[in-house]
Motif scaffolding. Structure first.
Motif, PDB file in Angstrom:
ATOM      1  N   TYR A 163      -7.871  -4.951  -4.792  1.00 36.85           N
ATOM      2  CA  TYR A 163      -6.592  -4.369  -4.858  1.00 36.85           C
ATOM      3  C   TYR A 163      -5.581  -5.120  -3.945  1.00 36.85           C
ATOM      4  CZ  TYR A 163      -3.556  -0.607  -2.668  1.00 36.85           C
ATOM      5  OH  TYR A 163      -2.641   0.312  -2.314  1.00 36.85           O
ATOM      6  N   PHE A 212      -6.942   5.568 -10.302  1.00 36.00           N
ATOM      7  CA  PHE A 212      -6.811   4.109 -10.686  1.00 36.00           C
ATOM      8  C   PHE A 212      -7.746   3.735 -11.445  1.00 36.00           C
ATOM      9  CE2 PHE A 212      -5.529   3.898  -6.031  1.00 36.00           C
ATOM     10  CZ  PHE A 212      -4.248   2.912  -6.279  1.00 36.00           C
ATOM     11  N   THR A 235       0.818  -1.161   0.064  1.00 36.08           N
ATOM     12  CA  THR A 235       0.024  -0.198  -0.104  1.00 36.08           C
ATOM     13  C   THR A 235       0.853   1.280  -0.132  1.00 36.08           C
ATOM     14  OG1 THR A 235      -1.599  -1.292   1.379  1.00 36.08           O
ATOM     15  CG2 THR A 235      -1.938   1.149   1.113  1.00 36.08           C
ATOM     16  N   GLN A 284      -9.465   0.800   2.025  1.00 38.21           N
ATOM     17  CA  GLN A 284      -8.132   0.473   1.340  1.00 38.21           C
ATOM     18  C   GLN A 284      -7.786   1.922   0.783  1.00 38.21           C
ATOM     19  OE1 GLN A 284      -5.753  -1.684   1.119  1.00 38.21           O
ATOM     20  NE2 GLN A 284      -7.163  -3.146   0.767  1.00 38.21           N
ATOM     21  N   MET A 321      -2.486  -5.243  -6.485  1.00 33.85           N
ATOM     22  CA  MET A 321      -1.357  -4.491  -6.327  1.00 33.85           C
ATOM     23  C   MET A 321      -0.050  -4.905  -5.915  1.00 33.85           C
ATOM     24  SD  MET A 321      -0.894  -1.633  -6.660  1.00 33.85           S
ATOM     25  CE  MET A 321      -2.350  -0.316  -6.893  1.00 33.85           C
ATOM     26  N   VAL A 371      -7.560   3.508  -1.954  1.00 35.59           N
ATOM     27  CA  VAL A 371      -7.775   3.614  -3.654  1.00 35.59           C
ATOM     28  C   VAL A 371      -8.806   4.958  -3.494  1.00 35.59           C
ATOM     29  CG1 VAL A 371      -7.716   1.289  -3.982  1.00 35.59           C
ATOM     30  CG2 VAL A 371      -9.992   2.273  -3.209  1.00 35.59           C
ATOM     31  N   LEU A 409     -11.894  -3.232 -11.284  1.00 43.16           N
ATOM     32  CA  LEU A 409     -12.117  -2.245 -10.328  1.00 43.16           C
ATOM     33  C   LEU A 409     -13.515  -1.853 -10.887  1.00 43.16           C
ATOM     34  CD1 LEU A 409      -9.380   0.034  -9.385  1.00 43.16           C
ATOM     35  CD2 LEU A 409     -10.459  -1.346  -7.790  1.00 43.16           C
TER      36      LEU A 409
END
Lengths: 527, 299, 310
Positions: free
Chosen positions: A479, A269, A230, A251, A483, A253, A505
């Protein structure tokens, strides 16, 4: 027989749950009324004739040092002043999230003070779930007068949910917990980076130099923890865009567009070249061998590896750097001259800490909320008690020289002194500077950071996640699936992989979530 | 087991060869990782990080053991708690399981299917963490009590079914003969059945004991920091997980840990927690003796 | 009238078997208090659980807590992985345990058998975290024990941590390694229960080792196997979180073959602690497990009534 039995059981269960339900409501309503009646009498008239034990719940491992002895001393003073003593209830790091929330979910009056945080300890969900006692201004004014006076009105505003105060913020304590990379100054100079690493390009050069010149050192012996993943993703974002992280949405995002336009949620994103750029750069780094082949499962402790000269970098925040890594490295790798590269510094995108990063709450079923507040007020504001609780016994565990705290020779915090993990009300007016920290470095960089930093712009909003909870769960899962691969460059074709991530997403309702976040921001801050 | 020499033919020898081969490979596969653990618990942290695990200690060091033994009180306390829980829990649990298992296999016992279903059903549906936690702490008030560990591990449906199954191998004539002698059901169970079920009791006792020995989960839920001595495996579990947890999540707080040799410490704790089992197991093995069960009647 | 007679008849029967009933009583009480009393708490799966309002006043949200399982489009993959791993664990595990205990008890010398058993028992005591550490140190590409061996002998080590196909084998092997010694105990005890005189008779009749195993030992182990099976299928949708999470961790390049319900749930709730969702998943797994067990049990009952659980 089976049927009667099951009915019987259901009733037993019902009673046990119903009982705790009502008890909670009672205490929630009782406390403020009690305060209302006694507030007329003023602080002097508070009845403390009954000796009580205040249980303070904090995360941390049960210490093996002199904590018990120091606590005994502390309790003597507390008894004298407010006829109470303090007992620390540790929520050990192992499974702390489960145990922390379970303890709050099944309160039976065995906890009074609860250390909490809006970004890493679910302070708001727990307030919403009824775990904390709403604190009326009278209550605070009466029982925690010094704290009440110290916290400015606008800060109290940031601790309210549905118009009621739930948290007492640690708002008079400067700390830098912005993340970045700790790197070795000596290697950086050898690599020709004279002013130190201050952007991702420098970092690449630095890693490449280590890779080329020190075969026994892994440039960054990283471990793909969720938090590292992250921080890397967010760190790139902050360095390459003016985006600002919005906390409290599970999260990372959701970003605000920029400090000038904070209430529009960024589509970083979903579109734009920066994320692709990131993925491609990390792929390059991976192929260059800046971390281990099996980085995603690496079990090595990066920091220990750095201490041992086996890793060229470690990723954490400013505080860790000047308080721990820098001093430790000066001892273990003399001349290593560890510096700090702050995410976002290359485009001056730095946000200062949210004041509820550390806060104290009162458990909703506390039997002595008033006395708990009185104890908190002393822990935070009484010089003698504060220093006992933070540093131990003066003369035994430390001595003071100006505003410097000196530890006796051979002092080992793990064996001596006190661990109170009181991260919910530290107070700069009473703080001492621990002599073993790298203050020179701190004083060099933090003014620069402070110059760049803007205050966290979303302090007043407490999101209601209910309408998008399913979307958030799915997003969280996506994520954490995509990620790590992006951050450590493990996909064959980064651009295509980012596209796949973006499609996932979208399918998960990320846009709906963005809209919801924007509308909730708008309802607080206006549009 | 004693074998008669008669009747050994080629297949016997082949089987025997295969058995020794497989047994040895299996044992090696289990013992080598253990040696790796043992060796690395005596290695220095730097060496482990550099070269990974080795079969022989690299850069011999007893630092992690000295770190654990620095507070011997905790360790001794953990051993005592674990041993007491294991002994008491196994004795009580085994008695109840054996009794129930015997009763439930009695073909003449009319409620046996209903009771069996009642017990078995509980293994399929569990209430989940929160309801169980709330009941244990608020209805039974077992927070910070060793009973919160002792009780849940006493038995489980699987052990009762297993016991029932073992008890079936005891011929019904024994129960009948007991009845003819005028003994009650309980007396039949204690005097006639129990002695014939030694291997079964050893097996089930072993399972219960292992359950107590390996327990960390209930400890982590119900024994808060107010309890001074927590079971051994819980201590181990903490050591293994806490370092990772620290690094992982406390995004914002200054937590100073001085020189914790992460990997070797984990290994040393594993050695200390598993070691006693190696000493204990042969003792149980003694009871795995064939023929006790049935020999008595057939004569 | 009839009902009354029936009750009277039950009471009479209960009185006749009161000792046996009493013998079952401690166990019954145990399961009532440990399993059945908390059971109504499953209701939280349908609530937005408010700590102060408790089970009865918290707002009812219907199936909402189950939604996250199904909206992701991952459900099929998760079900497939969870079930296949469980089937593999059950079948491979039981076959190996059975074979090993038969061979060891039939042929090996006492000392060999005991030593082998004690040693194989050890891995059961190693926690999942350590197991994953061991596995990583054995097979990681850079300096793993096995990697070094392979390279030392001139081979090329596979990059196992980016090879999803390898992981079903690795995970089944690790599980086997960890549970074989423990699982053997049951079979071993069952073999010990076989009447030696039967074996003796077979031997006198000239049956060789293989024949004795096939004709006598294996049939005698069948009930044990069936019971183990019936117990295992109840958890067909429940995975061993510790094992999978520690072995695979955040390495999502392996998820296609290693992601199970538990790990998925863990990732979804990583940053949001939600008791109700946890209960919802548990309930879903239990209901499916219950169905499968009932089906299997009635099947067993039809074929071999003696082996059925109830």
């Amino acid at each position: 027989m089976k049927k009667t039995l099951s009915i019987l059981l259901a009733t037993v269960f019902a009673f046990s749950l119903a009982a705790c339900g009502t008890r909670g409501e009672q205490s929630a309503t009782q406390a403020p009324s009690a305060s209302a009646s006694s507030s007329a009498a003023g602080p002097e008239g508070i009845d403390t004739s009954q000796h009580v034990v205040i249980n303070y719940m904090t995360t941390g491992d049960i210490p093996n040092n002199d904590t018990d002895a120091v606590m005994a001393e502390l309790n003597k003073v507390l008894t004298e002043k407010v006829n109470a003593e303090l007992n620390i209830r540790w929520i050990e790091w192992t499974d702390y999230m489960t145990n922390y929330n379970l303890t709050l979910a099944s309160q039976d009056g065995s906890v009074d003070l609860v250390g909490t945080a809006s970004d890493w300890l679910d302070a708001w969900p727990n307030s919403q779930n009824g775990a904390f006692l709403p604190l009326s201004e009278e209550l605070l004014k009466t029982y925690a007068p010094q704290t009440y006076a110290q916290v400015p009105a606008e800060n109290w505003e940031l601790c309210k949910f549905n118009g009621q105060i739930y948290l007492i913020p640690e708002d008079n304590y400067a700390q830098w917990i912005n993340h970045g990379f700790m790197y070795r100054g000596d290697y950086a100079r050898e690599a020709g980076i004279a002013n130190g690493v201050h952007n991702w390009a420098d970092l690449e050069k630095y890693f490449q130099y280590i890779k080329d010149s020190y075969p026994d050192v892994v440039p960054w012996d990283a471990k793909a923890d969720a938090s590292i993943v992250t921080q890397m993703s967010t760190g790139w974002n902050h360095s390459k865009t003016p985006n600002i992280t919005i906390d409290g949405l599970r999260q990372e995002v959701f970003f605000g567009e920029s400090k000038d336009n904070p209430y529009t949620v960024s589509r970083y994103f979903l579109e734009g070249a920066e994320l692709v750029n990131f993925a491609q750069t990390m792929k390059k780094w991976n192929d260059a061998g800046f971390w281990r082949e099996d980085v995603l499962n690496n079990t090595v402790d990066t920091r220990e590896a750095m201490y041992a000269g086996q890793s060229g970098a470690d990723q954490h925040h400013v505080s860790t750097w000047y308080s721990t890594v820098r001093p430790e490295m000066d001892k273990k790798q003399p001349g290593s001259d560890v510096g700090f590269f702050l995410f976002g510094e290359e485009n001056s995108n730095v946000i200062s800490i949210n004041i509820t990063h550390g806060a104290m709450a009162i458990a909703s079923k506390s039997k002595n909320p008033e006395r708990a507040l009185m104890v908190y007020d002393l822990l935070r504001n009484d010089p003698e008690i504060y220093r006992l609780f933070q540093y131990g016994r003066e003369g035994v565990d430390y001595t003071v020289d100006g505003n410097m705290l000196l530890r006796p020779d051979g002092f080992d915090n793990a064996l001596q002194g006190i661990s109170s993990n009181f991260w919910w009300g530290r107070n700069d007016s009473l703080e001492l500077r621990q002599s073993n920290f790298a203050w020179d470095e701190y004083d060099k960089v933090t003014p620069i950071y402070a110059e760049m930093a803007v205050p966290y712009p979303y302090g007043q909003v407490i999101f209601d996640l209910e309408p998008i909870s399913t979307e958030l769960d799915t997003i969280s899962n996506i994520y954490s699936t995509y990620m790590p691969i992006i951050v450590f460059g493990k996909s064959a074709d980064p651009a295509a992989y980012v596209q796949e991530f973006r499609d996932a997403l979208k399918n998960a309702g990320y846009e709906k979530a963005i809209n919801e976040v924007e509308s909730q921001l708008a309802s607080v801050y206006g549009s | 087991m004693k074998k008669n020499k008669i009747g050994l033919d080629r297949t016997d020898f082949i089987i025997r060869g295969v058995t020794y081969a497989i047994g040895s490979i299996g044992a090696l596969a289990c013992v080598i990782p253990f040696l790796l653990i043992l060796a690395s618990s005596f290695s220095s942290e730097d060496a482990i990080r550099r070269t990974g695990f080795t079969i022989w200690p690299a850069d011999f060091s007893t630092y992690s053991y000295s770190l654990i033994l620095r507070t011997p009180k905790q360790l001794v306390g953990a051993y005592i708690v674990t041993i007491l829980l294991t002994l008491i829990g196994t004795a009580v649990g085994l008695f109840i399981v054996a009794m129930t298992g015997y009763a439930l296999q009695r073909a003449d016992f009319p409620f046996r299917n209903a009771i069996m279903f009642f017990i078995y059903f509980s293994s399929l549906f569990s209430a989940g963490l929160v309801p169980f936690y709330i009941v244990m702490t608020q209805a039974y008030h077992l927070r910070d009590s060793y009973l919160a560990i002792l009780i849940p591990l006493l038995m489980n449906p699987w052990l009762i079914v297993l016991m029932k199954n073992f008890a079936k191998s005891v011929p019904h004539e024994i129960t009948e003969s007991g009845k003819i002698d005028g003994a009650g059901d309980f007396a039949i169970f204690t005097r006639l059945i129990v002695p014939m079920l030694t291997p079964a009791l050893a097996t089930i006792g072993l399972f219960i004991a292992i359950g107590y020995w390996n327990e960390w989960y209930y400890s982590s839920l119900f024994l808060t920091s107010n309890v001074e001595y927590r079971p051994l495996q819980y201590q181990l579990y903490r050591v293994i997980n806490q370092i990772a947890a620290l690094r992982n999540t406390v995004a914002g707080s200054v937590v100073t840990i001085t020189n914790i040799p992460a990997e070797t410490l984990k290994m040393a704790t594993a050695v200390l927690a598993t070691g006693p089992i190696i000493l204990f197991y042969p003792f149980v093995q003694k009871y795995f003796v064939a023929g006790v069960t049935v020999g008595a009647v057939k004569g | 009238m009839e009902a009354r007679a029936k009750i009277a008849w039950h009471v009479k029967k209960a009185a006749k078997y009161k000792t046996l009933l009493l013998m079952c009583l401690p166990a019954i009480i145990f399961f009532i208090f440990m399993s059945y009393v908390p059971l109504p708490g499953m209701w939280v799966a349908f609530l937005r659980f408010d700590y102060n309002k408790g089970l009865f006043k918290s707002p009812f949200v219907g199936w909402k807590n189950f939604e996250f399982l199904f909206t992701s489009g991952q459900m099929w993959l998760l079900l497939r992985n969870t079930i296949l791993y469980n089937v593999a664990f059950i079948l491979v595990g039981n076959v190996v345990q059975m074979a090993l205990s038969i061979l060891l008890s039939e042929v090996a010398s006492d000392r060999f058998r005991k030593t082998a058993q004690s040693i194989m028992f050890l891995p059961y005591f190693i926690s999942a975290v350590l197991v994953s550490l061991l596995v990583y140190n054995l097979i990681n590409y850079d300096y793993g024990f096995i990697s070094n061996l392979v390279r030392g002998s001139g081979g090329e080590m596979a990059k196992l941590y980016s090879m999803p196909k390898a992981w079903p084998v690795i995970i089944v092997l690790v599980n086997l390694w960890q549970t074989t010694g423990y699982g053997c105990i049951v079979y071993f005890a069952a073999i010990m229960g076989i009447d030696p005189s039967i074996m003796e008779a077979a031997r006198v009749d000239g049956a060789n080792g293989l024949q004795r195993i096939r004709r006598i030992t294996i049939p005698m182990l069948k009930p044990t196997f069936v019971i183990l099976l019936l117990f295992a299928v109840g958890g067909i949708l429940k995975g061993n979180f510790g094992l999978f999470y520690n072995l695979v961790g955040n390495n999502s390049s392996l998820f296609s073959t290693t992601d199970i319900i538990e790990t998925y749930v863990y990732r979804s709730m990583l940053n949001s602690f939600n008791f109700s969702q946890g209960s919802a998943v548990g309930l879903f797994q239990s209901v499916v497990g219950f169905g499968v067990v009932m089906a299997c049990n009635s099947l067993v009952k039809r074929i071999e009534p003696d082996y059925a659980l109830f």
